[in-house]
Motif scaffolding. Structure first.
Motif, PDB file in Angstrom:
ATOM      1  N   PHE A   4      35.169 -77.223   8.556  1.00  8.07           N
ATOM      2  CA  PHE A   4      35.000 -77.091  10.009  1.00  8.07           C
ATOM      3  C   PHE A   4      34.329 -78.313  10.636  1.00  8.07           C
ATOM      4  O   PHE A   4      33.862 -78.253  11.765  1.00  8.07           O
ATOM      5  N   LEU A   5      34.228 -79.432   9.885  1.00  4.61           N
ATOM      6  CA  LEU A   5      33.505 -80.586  10.436  1.00  4.61           C
ATOM      7  C   LEU A   5      34.256 -81.210  11.607  1.00  4.61           C
ATOM      8  O   LEU A   5      35.473 -81.114  11.722  1.00  4.61           O
ATOM      9  N   LYS A   6      33.468 -81.843  12.490  1.00 10.56           N
ATOM     10  CA  LYS A   6      34.043 -82.548  13.640  1.00 10.56           C
ATOM     11  C   LYS A   6      33.906 -84.049  13.398  1.00 10.56           C
ATOM     12  O   LYS A   6      32.859 -84.502  12.899  1.00 10.56           O
ATOM     13  N   GLU A   7      34.923 -84.788  13.755  1.00  8.89           N
ATOM     14  CA  GLU A   7      34.815 -86.246  13.637  1.00  8.89           C
ATOM     15  C   GLU A   7      33.713 -86.728  14.572  1.00  8.89           C
ATOM     16  O   GLU A   7      33.513 -86.180  15.652  1.00  8.89           O
ATOM     17  N   LYS A  13      40.233 -70.440   9.543  1.00 10.96           N
ATOM     18  CA  LYS A  13      40.312 -71.846   9.973  1.00 10.96           C
ATOM     19  C   LYS A  13      41.250 -72.003  11.167  1.00 10.96           C
ATOM     20  O   LYS A  13      40.913 -72.619  12.187  1.00 10.96           O
ATOM     21  N   ASN A  62      40.110 -72.990  15.219  1.00 14.17           N
ATOM     22  CA  ASN A  62      40.599 -74.129  16.001  1.00 14.17           C
ATOM     23  C   ASN A  62      41.410 -73.670  17.215  1.00 14.17           C
ATOM     24  O   ASN A  62      41.299 -74.241  18.298  1.00 14.17           O
ATOM     25  N   PHE A  78      31.851 -76.046  24.139  1.00 18.03           N
ATOM     26  CA  PHE A  78      33.301 -76.193  24.360  1.00 18.03           C
ATOM     27  C   PHE A  78      33.729 -75.641  25.718  1.00 18.03           C
ATOM     28  O   PHE A  78      34.797 -75.064  25.866  1.00 18.03           O
ATOM     29  N   LEU A  79      32.865 -75.848  26.704  1.00 19.78           N
ATOM     30  CA  LEU A  79      33.210 -75.504  28.084  1.00 19.78           C
ATOM     31  C   LEU A  79      33.149 -76.758  28.949  1.00 19.78           C
ATOM     32  O   LEU A  79      32.878 -76.673  30.138  1.00 19.78           O
ATOM     33  N   GLY A  89      41.757 -83.047  28.825  1.00 14.77           N
ATOM     34  CA  GLY A  89      42.491 -82.415  27.731  1.00 14.77           C
ATOM     35  C   GLY A  89      41.928 -82.768  26.367  1.00 14.77           C
ATOM     36  O   GLY A  89      41.318 -83.817  26.182  1.00 14.77           O
ATOM     37  N   TYR A  90      42.142 -81.870  25.421  1.00 10.72           N
ATOM     38  CA  TYR A  90      41.674 -82.151  24.056  1.00 10.72           C
ATOM     39  C   TYR A  90      42.666 -83.046  23.338  1.00 10.72           C
ATOM     40  O   TYR A  90      43.868 -82.999  23.569  1.00 10.72           O
ATOM     41  N   CYS A 132      43.618 -82.338  15.089  1.00  9.11           N
ATOM     42  CA  CYS A 132      43.518 -80.964  14.578  1.00  9.11           C
ATOM     43  C   CYS A 132      43.950 -79.881  15.549  1.00  9.11           C
ATOM     44  O   CYS A 132      44.735 -79.004  15.193  1.00  9.11           O
ATOM     45  N   PHE A 133      43.416 -79.911  16.789  1.00  5.95           N
ATOM     46  CA  PHE A 133      43.684 -78.785  17.683  1.00  5.95           C
ATOM     47  C   PHE A 133      45.176 -78.605  17.953  1.00  5.95           C
ATOM     48  O   PHE A 133      45.715 -77.510  17.812  1.00  5.95           O
ATOM     49  N   ASP A 160      46.976 -77.507  14.754  1.00 10.80           N
ATOM     50  CA  ASP A 160      46.679 -76.155  14.264  1.00 10.80           C
ATOM     51  C   ASP A 160      47.148 -75.078  15.244  1.00 10.80           C
ATOM     52  O   ASP A 160      47.559 -73.991  14.832  1.00 10.80           O
ATOM     53  N   PHE A 190      39.965 -90.472  20.913  1.00  9.97           N
ATOM     54  CA  PHE A 190      40.100 -89.094  21.448  1.00  9.97           C
ATOM     55  C   PHE A 190      38.752 -88.477  21.753  1.00  9.97           C
ATOM     56  O   PHE A 190      38.663 -87.490  22.464  1.00  9.97           O
ATOM     57  N   ARG A 218      35.827 -87.239  32.066  1.00 10.79           N
ATOM     58  CA  ARG A 218      35.014 -86.417  31.155  1.00 10.79           C
ATOM     59  C   ARG A 218      33.810 -85.784  31.844  1.00 10.79           C
ATOM     60  O   ARG A 218      32.944 -85.220  31.174  1.00 10.79           O
TER      61      ARG A 218
HETATM   62  C1  UGA Z   1      37.909 -79.982  15.557  1.00 13.60           C
HETATM   63  C2  UGA Z   1      36.976 -78.788  15.381  1.00 13.60           C
HETATM   64  O1  UGA Z   1      35.936 -78.820  16.376  1.00 13.60           O
HETATM   65  C3  UGA Z   1      36.358 -78.786  13.984  1.00 13.60           C
HETATM   66  O2  UGA Z   1      35.556 -77.622  13.796  1.00 13.60           O
HETATM   67  C4  UGA Z   1      37.490 -78.810  12.944  1.00 13.60           C
HETATM   68  O3  UGA Z   1      36.973 -78.873  11.627  1.00 13.60           O
HETATM   69  C5  UGA Z   1      38.383 -80.041  13.182  1.00 13.60           C
HETATM   70  O4  UGA Z   1      38.903 -79.982  14.530  1.00 13.60           O
HETATM   71  C6  UGA Z   1      39.484 -79.996  12.158  1.00 13.60           C
HETATM   72  O5  UGA Z   1      40.206 -79.001  12.114  1.00 13.60           O
HETATM   73  O6  UGA Z   1      39.557 -80.917  11.354  1.00 13.60           O
HETATM   74  P1  UGA Z   1      37.553 -82.606  16.071  1.00 13.60           P
HETATM   75  O7  UGA Z   1      39.002 -82.594  16.386  1.00 13.60           O
HETATM   76  O8  UGA Z   1      37.012 -83.631  15.145  1.00 13.60           O
HETATM   77  O9  UGA Z   1      37.116 -81.174  15.472  1.00 13.60           O
HETATM   78  O10 UGA Z   1      36.742 -82.799  17.421  1.00 13.60           O
HETATM   79  P2  UGA Z   1      36.133 -81.870  18.570  1.00 13.60           P
HETATM   80  O11 UGA Z   1      34.725 -82.236  18.779  1.00 13.60           O
HETATM   81  O12 UGA Z   1      36.406 -80.437  18.327  1.00 13.60           O
HETATM   82  O13 UGA Z   1      36.944 -82.378  19.860  1.00 13.60           O
HETATM   83  C7  UGA Z   1      38.350 -82.210  19.975  1.00 13.60           C
HETATM   84  C8  UGA Z   1      38.794 -82.603  21.366  1.00 13.60           C
HETATM   85  O14 UGA Z   1      38.376 -81.625  22.327  1.00 13.60           O
HETATM   86  C9  UGA Z   1      38.237 -83.943  21.868  1.00 13.60           C
HETATM   87  O15 UGA Z   1      39.263 -84.659  22.514  1.00 13.60           O
HETATM   88  C10 UGA Z   1      37.169 -83.549  22.858  1.00 13.60           C
HETATM   89  O16 UGA Z   1      36.964 -84.509  23.864  1.00 13.60           O
HETATM   90  C11 UGA Z   1      37.777 -82.274  23.440  1.00 13.60           C
HETATM   91  N1  UGA Z   1      36.787 -81.347  24.014  1.00 13.60           N
HETATM   92  C12 UGA Z   1      35.828 -80.788  23.248  1.00 13.60           C
HETATM   93  C13 UGA Z   1      36.862 -81.036  25.374  1.00 13.60           C
HETATM   94  O17 UGA Z   1      37.747 -81.524  26.117  1.00 13.60           O
HETATM   95  N2  UGA Z   1      35.947 -80.157  25.906  1.00 13.60           N
HETATM   96  C14 UGA Z   1      34.977 -79.589  25.145  1.00 13.60           C
HETATM   97  O18 UGA Z   1      34.181 -78.787  25.704  1.00 13.60           O
HETATM   98  C15 UGA Z   1      34.908 -79.914  23.790  1.00 13.60           C
END
Ligand code: UGA
Length: 430
Positions: free
Chosen positions: A151-154, A204, A208, A249-250, A255-256, A260-261, A264, A319, A409
């Motif tokens: 579940f780690l985040k980059e 998992k 996501n 995450f609000l 956009g994300y 991963c997102f 998945d 990203f 952002r």
């Molecule tokens: C995500 C999950 O958060 C991890 O738990 C998971 O392990 C990982 O995918 C994976 O499956 O490998 P990650 O993609 O590294 O982690 O990064 P996040 O911090 O989750 O951010 C993802 C995207 O969402 C980014 O573009 C970020 O800017 C965006 N985001 C995040 C938002 O737009 N709003 C938010 O409130 C949070």
């Protein structure tokens, strides 16, 4: 932190593999890392790190004696019972997860009753069961199989390894390997979810997908805030204080991104479809995200009659901050759409420029943030790197040709930007 810690093998030295390897080495395990990429293994053997992740290079150096790198599985099999699999599972053209790298590892494993495959790679629910079937058919049915999703985040991967919200360990066997994996994580003191393999796999994907849903939800709320005069920052604060919802995450934005997102969400949607269920909600999550990546365009066209010939500075390409990862980055869509409209795009990212150039060789990248700002009609904050938040807005106003600042952002101090005479607009700040 004693010599008695279980040694492990880690197959695949991408983000997840390297962080897992370094994390367990730090806790005292000997770690045998394997990758088919000779160049990468050579680099790592010299103590160099192929990815940018804060703290990773230092920890690799500190644990150099416990970390072993090889292109062959033999050393890992000889040195460890638990073989963590952390190879890539990118999307196929059909949107399912491509399991070819995982299956190559399964094929390469020798028959053994003393070893276990511990799946860290994100795989569709049901993969573990299929792998166990394949192992039995190949006469390797004594190999144990454990699902242990990551579940780690980059950008904060090492902290996430050390302080996980939970550790999930799934097995359908006699439990020796799952016990050993649980034991490895015990020093971290995180809640342990011991479950079956299919449920671990689904935890998992569901995590996501839920996080992506939360982001698309707040982005739609932000869009409605713009129509109604509400401020999404205030709304998210008020909503997030409800403990059933929570504040994380609000953050509304453009956009994300990331690998991963989107992968998945799509994998879960197709997994459901292949099983005969239409997961409607996830179609909307994806569509909202794709539209959100393009929302800056409409903000710019509101101000300029046409974008053709306008100079647009992009602040950030990665990203998210603290990574050079460009996979799925919103900047890719934004830069492509702006260029298609005839705008002159100039971008700056403190770390990700090289990665960005690999994907968009034609993108004009500045060597400094000043270079992206100079002469711009508008600038867009794409990635909230700390150095952009600390800009001197009076100096920015002098350097720009125009005065438009779009904060993709909601990370800038809007009042300070406006006080410099610039025309500030965030996302959902009505
Ligand atoms: C995500 C999950 O958060 C991890 O738990 C998971 O392990 C990982 O995918 C994976 O499956 O490998 P990650 O993609 O590294 O982690 O990064 P996040 O911090 O989750 O951010 C993802 C995207 O969402 C980014 O573009 C970020 O800017 C965006 N985001 C995040 C938002 O737009 N709003 C938010 O409130 C949070």
């Amino acid at each position: 932190m004693t010599a008695a810690r279980e040694p492990i093998g880690v197959i695949g030295t991408g983000y997840v593999g390297l962080v897992t390897a370094v994390g367990f080495a730090e806790l005292g395990s000997e770690v045998y890392c394997v990758d088919i990429d000779h160049a990468k293994i050579e680099l790592l053997s010299r103590g160099e790190v192929p990815i940018y992740e804060p703290g990773l290079a230092e920890l690799i150096a500190r644990n150099g004696e416990r970390l072993h790198f090889s292109t062959s599985l033999d050393e890992a099999v000889a040195g460890a019972r638990l073989l963590f699999v952390s190879v890539g599972t990118p999307p196929t053209y059909a949107g399912d997860a491509d399991l070819s790298a995982v299956l190559a590892v399964v094929e390469a494993m020798p028959a053994s009753a003393e070893h276990a495959l511990v799946m860290k790679s994100t795989v569709p629910c049901g993969t573990g069961r299929s792998i166990v079937r394949m192992l039995v058919e190949a006469g390797k049915g004594d190999l144990a199989y454990v699902s242990c999703p990551e579940f780690l985040k980059e950008g904060s991967a090492l902290a996430d390894f050390t302080h996980p919200d939970r550790v999930v360990v799934g097995d359908d066997g006699d439990g020796w390997a799952a016990d050993a994996v649980s034991e490895l994580y015990a020093p971290l003191g995180a809640p342990l979810v011991r479950t079956d393999v299919a449920s671990a796999e689904m935890i998992k994907l569901a995590s996501n997908a839920f996080l992506a849903t939360k982001i698309s939800f707040i982005n739609e709320i932000a869009n409605v805030c713009e129509e109604t005069g509400a401020n999404v920052l205030e709304v998210a604060r008020g909503v997030g204080l409800d403990q059933r919802i929570g504040p994380k995450f609000l953050s509304a934005g453009i956009g994300y991104g990331g690998s991963c997102f989107s992968k998945d969400v799509s994998a879960l949607k197709l997994l459901a479809a292949n099983s005969g269920y239409h997961f409607q909600l996830l179609s909307a999550v994806t569509e909202v995200n794709e539209l959100q990546k393009r929302r800056v365009l409409s903000k710019l066209t509101k101000r300029f009659d046409a974008l053709a010939g306008r100079r647009i500075g992009l602040l950030g390409l990665a990203f998210k901050p603290n990574t050079d990862d460009m996979r799925g980055a919103s900047s890719l869509v934004l830069a492509a759409r702006l260029s298609a409209e005839g705008a002159q795009v100039r971008a700056f990212d403190p770390i990700a420029t090289d990665e960005a150039r690999k994907i968009m060789p034609e993108l004009d990248c500045a060597d400094s943030v000043e270079g992206a700002i100079a002469g711009a009609d508008a600038i867009v904050l794409v990635t909230e790197w700390p150095q952009f938040l600390a800009l001197d807005w009076a100096a920015v106003a002098v350097a720009m040709s125009g005065n438009v600042v779009i904060d993709g952002r909601n990370a800038l101090d809007g009042r300070a930007v406006a006080a410099a005479g610039l025309d500030y607009e965030g996302i959902g700040i009505g």
